[in-house]
Design a protein around this motif. Structure first.
Motif, PDB file in Angstrom:
ATOM      1  N   VAL A  79      -7.660  -4.707 -16.077  1.00  0.00           N
ATOM      2  CA  VAL A  79      -8.596  -4.922 -14.970  1.00  0.00           C
ATOM      3  C   VAL A  79      -9.731  -3.907 -15.124  1.00  0.00           C
ATOM      4  CG1 VAL A  79      -6.962  -5.932 -13.333  1.00  0.00           C
ATOM      5  CG2 VAL A  79      -7.127  -3.449 -13.517  1.00  0.00           C
ATOM      6  N   GLU A  80     -10.539  -3.744 -14.102  1.00  0.00           N
ATOM      7  CA  GLU A  80     -11.688  -2.831 -14.179  1.00  0.00           C
ATOM      8  C   GLU A  80     -11.670  -1.817 -13.039  1.00  0.00           C
ATOM      9  OE1 GLU A  80     -13.904  -2.922 -16.582  1.00  0.00           O
ATOM     10  OE2 GLU A  80     -13.371  -4.817 -17.544  1.00  0.00           O
ATOM     11  N   ARG A  81     -12.234  -0.658 -13.329  1.00  0.00           N
ATOM     12  CA  ARG A  81     -12.499   0.353 -12.301  1.00  0.00           C
ATOM     13  C   ARG A  81     -14.011   0.436 -12.142  1.00  0.00           C
ATOM     14  NH1 ARG A  81     -11.057   4.567 -14.892  1.00  0.00           N
ATOM     15  NH2 ARG A  81      -8.833   4.394 -14.415  1.00  0.00           N
ATOM     16  N   ILE A  82     -14.525   0.219 -10.945  1.00  0.00           N
ATOM     17  CA  ILE A  82     -15.968   0.208 -10.708  1.00  0.00           C
ATOM     18  C   ILE A  82     -16.403   1.582 -10.196  1.00  0.00           C
ATOM     19  CG2 ILE A  82     -17.877  -0.912  -9.527  1.00  0.00           C
ATOM     20  CD1 ILE A  82     -16.330  -2.698 -11.483  1.00  0.00           C
ATOM     21  N   THR A  83     -17.353   2.188 -10.898  1.00  0.00           N
ATOM     22  CA  THR A  83     -17.856   3.504 -10.528  1.00  0.00           C
ATOM     23  C   THR A  83     -19.384   3.482 -10.436  1.00  0.00           C
ATOM     24  OG1 THR A  83     -18.108   4.307 -12.805  1.00  0.00           O
ATOM     25  CG2 THR A  83     -15.934   4.551 -11.779  1.00  0.00           C
ATOM     26  N   ASP A 142     -10.146  -7.307 -10.597  1.00  0.00           N
ATOM     27  CA  ASP A 142      -9.942  -8.364 -11.583  1.00  0.00           C
ATOM     28  C   ASP A 142     -11.231  -8.629 -12.362  1.00  0.00           C
ATOM     29  OD1 ASP A 142      -7.313  -8.691 -10.862  1.00  0.00           O
ATOM     30  OD2 ASP A 142      -7.745 -10.239  -9.374  1.00  0.00           O
ATOM     31  N   LYS A 143     -11.079  -9.070 -13.593  1.00  0.00           N
ATOM     32  CA  LYS A 143     -12.224  -9.235 -14.473  1.00  0.00           C
ATOM     33  C   LYS A 143     -13.211 -10.289 -13.968  1.00  0.00           C
ATOM     34  CE  LYS A 143     -10.395  -7.455 -18.825  1.00  0.00           C
ATOM     35  NZ  LYS A 143     -11.445  -6.423 -18.949  1.00  0.00           N
ATOM     36  N   ASP A 144     -12.710 -11.333 -13.295  1.00  0.00           N
ATOM     37  CA  ASP A 144     -13.631 -12.342 -12.789  1.00  0.00           C
ATOM     38  C   ASP A 144     -14.497 -11.792 -11.658  1.00  0.00           C
ATOM     39  OD1 ASP A 144     -11.453 -12.082 -11.150  1.00  0.00           O
ATOM     40  OD2 ASP A 144     -11.353 -14.197 -10.599  1.00  0.00           O
ATOM     41  N   LYS A 147     -17.087  -9.584 -13.319  1.00  0.00           N
ATOM     42  CA  LYS A 147     -18.146 -10.400 -13.907  1.00  0.00           C
ATOM     43  C   LYS A 147     -19.121 -10.883 -12.839  1.00  0.00           C
ATOM     44  CE  LYS A 147     -18.884 -14.536 -16.734  1.00  0.00           C
ATOM     45  NZ  LYS A 147     -18.226 -15.690 -17.418  1.00  0.00           N
ATOM     46  N   GLU A 148     -18.588 -11.296 -11.699  1.00  0.00           N
ATOM     47  CA  GLU A 148     -19.442 -11.723 -10.588  1.00  0.00           C
ATOM     48  C   GLU A 148     -20.335 -10.581 -10.119  1.00  0.00           C
ATOM     49  OE1 GLU A 148     -18.985 -13.183  -5.909  1.00  0.00           O
ATOM     50  OE2 GLU A 148     -17.215 -12.983  -7.190  1.00  0.00           O
ATOM     51  N   LEU A 149     -19.774  -9.376 -10.067  1.00  0.00           N
ATOM     52  CA  LEU A 149     -20.552  -8.205  -9.663  1.00  0.00           C
ATOM     53  C   LEU A 149     -21.685  -7.946 -10.652  1.00  0.00           C
ATOM     54  CD1 LEU A 149     -20.964  -5.697  -7.860  1.00  0.00           C
ATOM     55  CD2 LEU A 149     -19.324  -4.497  -9.324  1.00  0.00           C
ATOM     56  N   ASP A 150     -21.398  -8.024 -11.935  1.00  0.00           N
ATOM     57  CA  ASP A 150     -22.427  -7.798 -12.961  1.00  0.00           C
ATOM     58  C   ASP A 150     -23.595  -8.768 -12.794  1.00  0.00           C
ATOM     59  OD1 ASP A 150     -20.983  -5.747 -14.067  1.00  0.00           O
ATOM     60  OD2 ASP A 150     -20.036  -6.988 -15.607  1.00  0.00           O
ATOM     61  N   PRO A 165     -12.320   0.501 -18.137  1.00  0.00           N
ATOM     62  CA  PRO A 165     -11.044  -0.217 -18.290  1.00  0.00           C
ATOM     63  C   PRO A 165      -9.951   0.411 -17.436  1.00  0.00           C
ATOM     64  CG  PRO A 165     -11.535   1.102 -20.241  1.00  0.00           C
ATOM     65  CD  PRO A 165     -12.758   1.133 -19.385  1.00  0.00           C
ATOM     66  N   ASP A 166      -9.166  -0.419 -16.797  1.00  0.00           N
ATOM     67  CA  ASP A 166      -8.055   0.030 -15.964  1.00  0.00           C
ATOM     68  C   ASP A 166      -6.927  -0.979 -16.122  1.00  0.00           C
ATOM     69  OD1 ASP A 166      -6.586   1.501 -14.199  1.00  0.00           O
ATOM     70  OD2 ASP A 166      -7.826   1.115 -12.439  1.00  0.00           O
ATOM     71  N   THR A 167      -5.768  -0.696 -15.559  1.00  0.00           N
ATOM     72  CA  THR A 167      -4.653  -1.636 -15.613  1.00  0.00           C
ATOM     73  C   THR A 167      -4.079  -1.856 -14.222  1.00  0.00           C
ATOM     74  OG1 THR A 167      -3.001   0.095 -16.032  1.00  0.00           O
ATOM     75  CG2 THR A 167      -4.033  -0.932 -17.950  1.00  0.00           C
ATOM     76  N   LYS A 168      -3.488  -3.007 -14.047  1.00  0.00           N
ATOM     77  CA  LYS A 168      -2.865  -3.360 -12.762  1.00  0.00           C
ATOM     78  C   LYS A 168      -1.465  -3.883 -13.040  1.00  0.00           C
ATOM     79  CE  LYS A 168      -3.605  -6.167  -8.605  1.00  0.00           C
ATOM     80  NZ  LYS A 168      -4.527  -7.136  -7.937  1.00  0.00           N
ATOM     81  N   ARG A 169      -0.516  -3.443 -12.248  1.00  0.00           N
ATOM     82  CA  ARG A 169       0.874  -3.836 -12.425  1.00  0.00           C
ATOM     83  C   ARG A 169       1.146  -5.148 -11.691  1.00  0.00           C
ATOM     84  NH1 ARG A 169       4.181  -2.399 -16.453  1.00  0.00           N
ATOM     85  NH2 ARG A 169       6.268  -1.722 -15.825  1.00  0.00           N
TER      86      ARG A 169
END
Length: 392
Positions: A79-83, A142-144, A147-150, A165-169
């Motif tokens: 997944v993603e971390r947004i900073t 989530d990556k989708d 992508k929408e944010l971008d 880059p990040d991870t989610k369980r």
């Protein structure tokens, strides 16, 4: 009357003074440069490196957890971390064109708030930390959604936002085996159950991405990037058989329905008597490790309501606590009338955490078991086996 200009002697003095002042000025600059580049060289190199270097940690994928038949029970996904870098949010070229810094900040805060479902005021407060270069806005995105944010940021021509880059369980079967598996916190470390017990083996080793960037957070020399890949964690294979676990949980549901007032719910364990392997273990009420802080059990929600009513009575506060707070928690779900009463908010929060801990707890391994009369069967069978007694 004719005006006399400076004579030759005066011109010579002026030239001399000009040369002298120039020598003194350049001398001072030279001394300063000597001081900075020779005597304090290491200090200024460290300062420049600190300002230009961006060091980003790369979260490793947590190891998978399998049952005895190699069915996946828990795994991590990318997944993603947004900073944001508050310093890079305001574009001075836009300011010159009449778009104020405040307008740029508000536009970005609105986009981040709506897309990532985070509080606008919280985002705005982080954007306005103009002395900061790094603020986390949202994690486990989530990556989708990323992508929408971008796309929205590009359309609005916003700057200063980055994804890492990040991870989610993910727990594929929800509450299935939750008392045994436990869950992980927002930092990707195990908080309960096997996730906590084997955290060191499952966690892996974080990687790093080191970049040199300018004031606008653009890479100065991309070729100098240093990328150290993350090492994923080891996987864990259990003796749990999902089929047997499924049968156990279904029978426990019946047992709990027949005994709704059972203290701390109902528990069960299935073992291979020849090897001691645990084939199934469960406790009800349970929880969904995908959202461990959400209360779903009516039994525990009702218990929490009784505890809250007692607290409100002791504090002599008459407010109605919304159902959303009992299930989801959070200050936003509490009445605004008590937001400033920090002692009451803390007391309510503690009451909810105590109930959550009862939900997470696995009494099969946490409590002493006192078999009572049921153990007489073992005593009698042992006596028969040793020949110490007979049927007649």
């Amino acid at each position: 009357m004719a005006v006399k200009g400076p004579n030759h002697q005066m011109r010579t003095r002026i030239r001399g003074l000009t040369v002298l002042f120039a020598l003194i000025g350049f001398g001072l600059v030279g001394v300063r440069l000597l001081y900075m580049q020779v005597f304090n060289h290491d200090f200024y190199v460290q300062q420049a490196t600190a300002l230009q270097t961006r060091d980003t940690f790369i979260t490793p994928n947590r190891g998978k957890i399998y049952d005895a038949n190699m069915q996946v029970l828990a795994e991590s996904a990318a997944v993603e971390r947004i900073t944001i870098s508050p310093k890079a949010v305001v574009d001075e070229d836009k300011v010159k064109k009449g778009i104020s810094a405040e307008t740029q900040q508000q536009t970005l805060a609105q986009i981040l708030s709506e897309t990532l479902d985070v509080d606008y005021d919280t985002v705005m407060a982080k954007i306005q930390k103009t002395n900061s270069q790094y603020e986390i806005i949202a994690q486990k995105v989530d990556k989708d959604v990323s992508k929408e944010l971008d796309e929205k940021l590009e359309a609005a021509d916003c700057t200063g936002v980055y994804s890492e880059p990040d991870t989610k369980r993910y727990y594929q079967h929800g509450a299935f085996l939750s008392a045994v598996l436990g869950y992980v916190g927002s930092d990707n470390n195990g908080a309960y159950g096997l996730e906590s017990e084997y955290n060191d083996e499952l966690s892996g080793t974080a990687g790093r991405l080191v970049r040199v960037q300018n004031r606008q957070n653009r890479d100065i020399m991309p070729e100098t990037q240093q990328y150290i890949p993350a090492t994923d964690g080891n996987s864990l294979v259990l003796t749990i058989d999902s089929d047997i676990q499924n049968y156990l949980e279904k029978h426990l549901e019946t047992a709990l329905a027949d005994n709704p007032e059972a203290r701390d719910g109902v528990s069960g364990i299935v073992m291979n008597v020849k090897t001691g392997e645990v084939l199934a273990m469960a406790n009800l009420p349970d929880f969904d490790p995908n959202d461990a802080y959400k209360l779903t059990s009516e039994k525990y929600i009702n218990e929490l309501k009784k505890n809250v009513a007692k607290i409100l009575k002791e504090e002599n506060v008459k407010v109605e606590i919304p159902d959303a707070w009992y299930t989801e928690g959070g200050l936003d779900n509490l009445p605004e009338a008590i937001h400033d009463n920090s002692d009451l908010v803390d007391a309510l929060g503690s009451a909810r955490v105590n109930i959550l801990m009862k939900t997470w707890r696995n009494p099969v391994i946490a409590d002493n078991y006192e078999p009572g009369s049921t153990f007489k069967l073992m005593t009698v069978s042992t006596a028969y086996d040793l020949g110490a007694t007979h049927a007649e």
